[in-house]
Design a protein around this motif. Structure first.
Motif, PDB file in Angstrom:
ATOM      1  N   SER A 147       0.835  -1.192   0.000  1.00 23.95           N
ATOM      2  CA  SER A 147       0.000   0.000   0.000  1.00 23.95           C
ATOM      3  C   SER A 147       0.871   1.244   0.000  1.00 23.95           C
ATOM      4  O   SER A 147       1.945   1.272   0.594  1.00 23.95           O
ATOM      5  CB  SER A 147      -0.930   0.023   1.220  1.00 23.95           C
ATOM      6  OG  SER A 147      -0.170   0.081   2.422  1.00 23.95           O
ATOM      7  N   GLY A 148       0.396   2.287  -0.665  1.00 26.23           N
ATOM      8  CA  GLY A 148       1.064   3.583  -0.667  1.00 26.23           C
ATOM      9  C   GLY A 148       0.088   4.659  -0.246  1.00 26.23           C
ATOM     10  O   GLY A 148      -1.101   4.590  -0.578  1.00 26.23           O
ATOM     11  N   GLY A 149       0.581   5.656   0.487  1.00 27.22           N
ATOM     12  CA  GLY A 149      -0.340   6.647   1.014  1.00 27.22           C
ATOM     13  C   GLY A 149       0.150   8.076   0.917  1.00 27.22           C
ATOM     14  O   GLY A 149       1.325   8.341   0.612  1.00 27.22           O
ATOM     15  N   ALA A 150      -0.775   8.995   1.211  1.00 28.78           N
ATOM     16  CA  ALA A 150      -0.440  10.409   1.241  1.00 28.78           C
ATOM     17  C   ALA A 150       0.448  10.748   2.426  1.00 28.78           C
ATOM     18  O   ALA A 150       0.968  11.862   2.508  1.00 28.78           O
ATOM     19  CB  ALA A 150      -1.724  11.237   1.285  1.00 28.78           C
ATOM     20  N   ASP A 151       0.611   9.806   3.363  1.00 25.84           N
ATOM     21  CA  ASP A 151       1.505  10.014   4.500  1.00 25.84           C
ATOM     22  C   ASP A 151       2.959   9.698   4.158  1.00 25.84           C
ATOM     23  O   ASP A 151       3.797   9.617   5.047  1.00 25.84           O
ATOM     24  CB  ASP A 151       1.053   9.174   5.694  1.00 25.84           C
ATOM     25  CG  ASP A 151       1.004   7.685   5.373  1.00 25.84           C
ATOM     26  OD1 ASP A 151       1.274   7.304   4.206  1.00 25.84           O
ATOM     27  OD2 ASP A 151       0.680   6.897   6.278  1.00 25.84           O
ATOM     28  N   ARG A 152       3.243   9.461   2.856  1.00 27.15           N
ATOM     29  CA  ARG A 152       4.596   9.198   2.351  1.00 27.15           C
ATOM     30  C   ARG A 152       5.137   7.855   2.813  1.00 27.15           C
ATOM     31  O   ARG A 152       6.353   7.666   2.916  1.00 27.15           O
ATOM     32  CB  ARG A 152       5.545  10.334   2.762  1.00 27.15           C
ATOM     33  CG  ARG A 152       5.050  11.713   2.354  1.00 27.15           C
ATOM     34  CD  ARG A 152       5.897  12.823   2.906  1.00 27.15           C
ATOM     35  NE  ARG A 152       5.331  14.136   2.574  1.00 27.15           N
ATOM     36  CZ  ARG A 152       5.834  15.293   2.960  1.00 27.15           C
ATOM     37  NH1 ARG A 152       6.924  15.306   3.711  1.00 27.15           N
ATOM     38  NH2 ARG A 152       5.264  16.427   2.627  1.00 27.15           N
ATOM     39  N   GLN A 153       4.231   6.941   3.094  1.00 25.45           N
ATOM     40  CA  GLN A 153       4.617   5.614   3.550  1.00 25.45           C
ATOM     41  C   GLN A 153       4.261   4.563   2.495  1.00 25.45           C
ATOM     42  O   GLN A 153       3.172   4.589   1.915  1.00 25.45           O
ATOM     43  CB  GLN A 153       3.894   5.270   4.848  1.00 25.45           C
ATOM     44  CG  GLN A 153       4.283   6.138   6.028  1.00 25.45           C
ATOM     45  CD  GLN A 153       5.697   5.865   6.500  1.00 25.45           C
ATOM     46  OE1 GLN A 153       6.081   4.721   6.746  1.00 25.45           O
ATOM     47  NE2 GLN A 153       6.491   6.912   6.631  1.00 25.45           N
ATOM     48  N   LEU A 154       5.201   3.649   2.262  1.00 26.70           N
ATOM     49  CA  LEU A 154       4.997   2.503   1.377  1.00 26.70           C
ATOM     50  C   LEU A 154       5.180   1.254   2.227  1.00 26.70           C
ATOM     51  O   LEU A 154       6.273   0.995   2.739  1.00 26.70           O
ATOM     52  CB  LEU A 154       6.003   2.530   0.220  1.00 26.70           C
ATOM     53  CG  LEU A 154       5.864   1.456  -0.853  1.00 26.70           C
ATOM     54  CD1 LEU A 154       4.538   1.584  -1.604  1.00 26.70           C
ATOM     55  CD2 LEU A 154       7.031   1.529  -1.846  1.00 26.70           C
ATOM     56  N   LYS A 155       4.109   0.474   2.406  1.00 28.76           N
ATOM     57  CA  LYS A 155       4.119  -0.614   3.370  1.00 28.76           C
ATOM     58  C   LYS A 155       3.681  -1.924   2.723  1.00 28.76           C
ATOM     59  O   LYS A 155       2.861  -1.927   1.795  1.00 28.76           O
ATOM     60  CB  LYS A 155       3.164  -0.309   4.543  1.00 28.76           C
ATOM     61  CG  LYS A 155       3.429   0.995   5.293  1.00 28.76           C
ATOM     62  CD  LYS A 155       2.304   1.287   6.289  1.00 28.76           C
ATOM     63  CE  LYS A 155       2.489   2.608   7.017  1.00 28.76           C
ATOM     64  NZ  LYS A 155       3.544   2.546   8.042  1.00 28.76           N
TER      65      LYS A 155
END
Length: 779
Positions: A332-340
């Motif tokens: 998953s990738g998010g607007a919080d700049r995290q790729l998990k």
């Protein structure tokens, strides 16, 4: 027996009939109260946020309460925080930035008094959304918001703006095969049927089938859709089409259709409390995964709509999600700049990838799962292999990272072929690049006309924060200013003067304030604007509004006369151009000042270091270029909508038509509202051709002596490089260095105290500063 039953029914009617109106009234109160909670309170105490540990989503949760205990006591509104915190003098006060209407407070008080009956139907989405007429998508805007590879990996379907283009992709090139205007708005999503016969596109409340050989239109779906169709996918066997649908900042739904007969959805259910940004089938077709604006990832069994897993850990909107080969993990990738990367069975994050300073807009995990691909909002594209699972927050390497390249603009979308041997990435300005799985460039595809280059970053001589202030709606001038009264009679004045002495208005600057000053015999100058009578010359091309501002109505010349007792002053007024032909708004010159005035860029809102709900602005707009990118590009363009601006978050949030923690920031049909709508319809230009540059601002009066207890309006004007002027008083921020000697409100109205001394009132506008020197001499 029948007579006995008749008597019983009659007795029952006699006993219960008087209760029916009361029951109906109770149900109506419950319905109205829950609608108030939904509109005014759920943004802070709903599905995505529970400030103070309090959720208001059910009667049980309200009674359980939050960190301070129960929020309400049934039957006792005077003991219920849910009611008492709404009072105007309450501390703390709810909502924090707004005072509810008396009718709203009365409804909640009555609801608590009646026992807090819960009516779930009040919280259900309306059956049919309001009709919305679309305007054509601006031709200059060509963001790539949708990509889809054919099943045999030989062709690429691209949604660029409102146009759908089909490319044939070779080993070193890509050739246009067909092209069609697919939607009046932007193509938001694309999916290719597994048999290769159909390409399906999604737009605003519309899904369209296209023949893959010639892009001829086939079936169309419009029934039951509420907003932009943000994602589309086919089941692996091709029998089911899935669409992600929903309004901005409203519940996101999945709609499932029989791909052979898409007249009515087979199944439809709510999957997220906000927009569904991505949806994907598992390879065996038994699972769906969704990414939501409510910061959650969810795994579903599509046949029964069963929620199999909820993955929590992102702190902003989840923009992208993809299964691994056997659907045991998701990335998953998010607007919080995290790729998990997550393990579905344990619901735990097992890998954190990358170290991006921008949002992760898009991901793909194709082929045998040996490599996954991701792109950021800054245009960077990466491939990750050899993933290593970790427990806890470990800083050691979690994968082998390879940077494939960087596009010159934001990268909203990425698509990989089923075998993972080709990757396509589209950018905000319409450019597309193709790589093979090892990062070798295959081709670069430019749109017919690229949008203009990003303007140079602007710098200002002063960009310090002016301090928090309570914004007022620019179009709803507060109730008429009531100073303590003009402390002198007109007979004590030698003459009157006006600022400005003469006035020039235009379509670009159709409104300007006027300040009338009386020069007294004792040497003082007094603001008497509130006491004068304005007279407009016959057939004048302007009018004077209730605040005393001059407003252009048509081209021409005229004269404005201000009378105070037996004194008068005349102001020549010229109107150039047709005020009804409003010029195209500019982001820098028109939109940013309005956002500042509405309080969006204050330190307590979107200018906090972490932003607000994934949306961050620079403090009082010291970085306009970054603010433009944040508003127009980040979040996959969810905040603006040129074809239907009324559906954009930029309009809906500050109007409070969708839950907004900051409450209503301006009124419908206000000047600010109209500017934001026109700016989006015009294609959201950063600047307009030949736009003059703001050079300085000035304050009138710049220096003056005042009597104790006096009052003064300030007039703030912006000076531009072409010599033009604008009255920006309603949009400026004000502060005084000595509130005891000189107070100033948000519209630049000063009130002098009873002390003697000197003070400075500062006005700030778009990074510039003007000062008004205040001197209060001894008696």
């Amino acid at each position: 027996m029948s007579g006995s039953w008749s008597i019983r029914w009659m007795l029952l009617w006699v006993v219960t009939a008087p209760l029916w109106p009361a029951a109906a009234a109770g149900n109506a109160t419950a319905h109205a109260a829950l609608r108030v909670l939904q509109a005014e309170c759920f943004s802070c105490h709903g599905e995505t946020k529970q400030k103070g540990g309090l959720s208001l989503l059910s009667r049980e949760l309200i009674l359980r309460g939050g960190d301070e205990g129960p929020a309400a006591v049934p039957g006792r509104p005077e003991q219920s925080r849910l009611v008492t915190f709404l009072n105007e003098d309450s501390d703390p006060h709810m909502p924090p930035r707004k005072q509810l209407e008396p009718a709203q407070i009365r409804v909640l008080r009555d609801w608590v008094k009646r026992g807090m009956v819960w009516d779930p139907s009040a919280l259900e989405e309306e059956e049919a959304p309001a009709p919305r007429e679309l305007v054509p998508w601006p031709a200059a805007l060509q963001p790539v918001l949708a990509l889809a590879w054919s099943p045999d990996s030989s062709r690429l379907a691209v949604g660029r703006g409102s146009v759908l283009t089909l490319y044939a992709v070779g080993a070193t090139h890509a050739v246009t095969v067909h092209q069609v205007t697919a939607h009046p708005d932007a193509v938001q999503s694309l999916a290719w049927s597994p048999d290769g016969r159909w390409i399906v596109s999604g737009g605003f409340r519309r899904v369209q089938f296209w023949s893959a050989d010639a892009l001829q239109p086939g079936r169309e779906i419009t029934h039951g859709l509420r907003g932009r169709v943000t994602a589309l996918t086919f089941s692996p066997d091709g029998t089911t089409l899935v669409a992600a649908d929903g309004g901005n900042a409203r519940a996101g739904y999945l709609r499932l259709w029989d791909a052979a007969d898409a007249a009515q959805p087979m199944r439809s259910w709510k999957v997220h409390a906000d927009t569904v940004f991505a949806v994907e089938y598992s390879r065996d077709g038994t699972r769906l995964v969704t990414a939501g604006g409510d910061q959650l990832i969810k795994v579903w069994e599509p046949k029964t709509q069963t929620e199999l897993a909820v993955l929590e850990g992102h702190t902003a909107q989840v923009l992208a999600v993809a299964f691994n080969t056997n659907a045991t993990q998701v990335v998953s990738g998010g607007a919080d700049r995290q790729l998990k990367v997550w393990d579905i069975a344990t619901r735990e994050k097992i890998v954190t990838l990358g170290n991006s300073s921008a949002a992760w807009n898009t991901v793909a995990w194709p082929g045998d799962g040996a490599a996954l691909f991701a792109a950021t909002d800054s245009g960077a594209v990466y491939r990750y292999t050899q993933l290593k699972s970790h427990t806890g927050e470990q800083s050691s390497a979690t994968a082998e990272e390879r940077h494939l390249g960087t596009l010159p603009d934001s990268a909203p979308l990425l698509a990989a072929t089923a075998d993972g041997r080709r990757v396509a990435v589209g950018s905000q300005n319409g450019l597309i690049r193709l790589w093979d799985g090892d990062g070798k460039t295959i081709a670069e595809i430019a749109p017919a006309t690229l949008a203009g280059p990003e303007p140079a970053r602007e710098t200002h001589p002063e960009s310090q924060r002016a301090g928090a202030r309570t914004p007022k709606s620019p179009q709803t001038r507060p109730t008429k200013w009531s100073p303590r009264g003009i402390p002198v009679a007109s007979s004590s004045a030698r003459s009157l003067s006006a600022e400005p002495a003469q006035l020039e208005l235009s379509a670009d600057s159709p409104r300007h304030g006027v300040i009338i000053t009386a020069d007294l015999k004792d040497g003082l100058a007094v603001d008497v604007t509130e006491g004068v009578r304005f007279e407009v010359s016959r057939r004048a091309p302007f009018r004077v509004d209730a605040t005393g501002a001059v407003v252009a109505e048509r081209p021409g010349t005229g004269e404005l006369t201000a009378r105070w007792g037996d004194k008068r002053v005349q102001i020549p007024v010229t109107v150039r151009g047709d005020p009804s032909q409003a010029p195209t708004p500019s982001f820098v010159r028109d939109v940013l000042p309005r956002l500042n005035q509405a309080g969006c860029a204050s330190g307590g809102c979107h200018s906090k270091p972490e932003g607000q709900n994934g949306f961050k602005l620079s403090v009082f707009s010291y970085d306009p270029q970054a603010d433009f990118a944040e508003l127009v590009r980040e979040g996959r363009g969810r905040r603006t909508f040129p074809s239907a601006p009324e559906e954009s978050l930029l309009v809906q949030k500050p109007l409070n038509t969708v839950p907004h923690e900051g409450g209503q920031r301006f009124a419908r049909d206000s000047e600010t509202h109209r500017i934001l709508v026109r700016w989006q319809q015009a294609g959201m230009p950063y600047t307009v051709p030949e736009e003059p540059v703001l050079q300085r601002i000035t304050a009138f009066p710049a220096e003056r002596r005042y009597a104790k207890g006096g009052t003064q309006r300030l007039l703030i004007r912006a000076h531009y490089s072409d010599g033009s002027l604008r009255d920006v008083t309603p949009l400026a921020a004000f502060e005084s260095n000595d509130g005891e000697l000189a107070r100033v409100d948000s519209l630049g109205r000063m009130t002098l105290g009873s002390q003697t001394g000197q003070a400075v009132v500062v006005a700030r506008y778009m990074g510039f500063v003007a000062a008004a020197q205040v001197l209060v001499p001894a008696d």
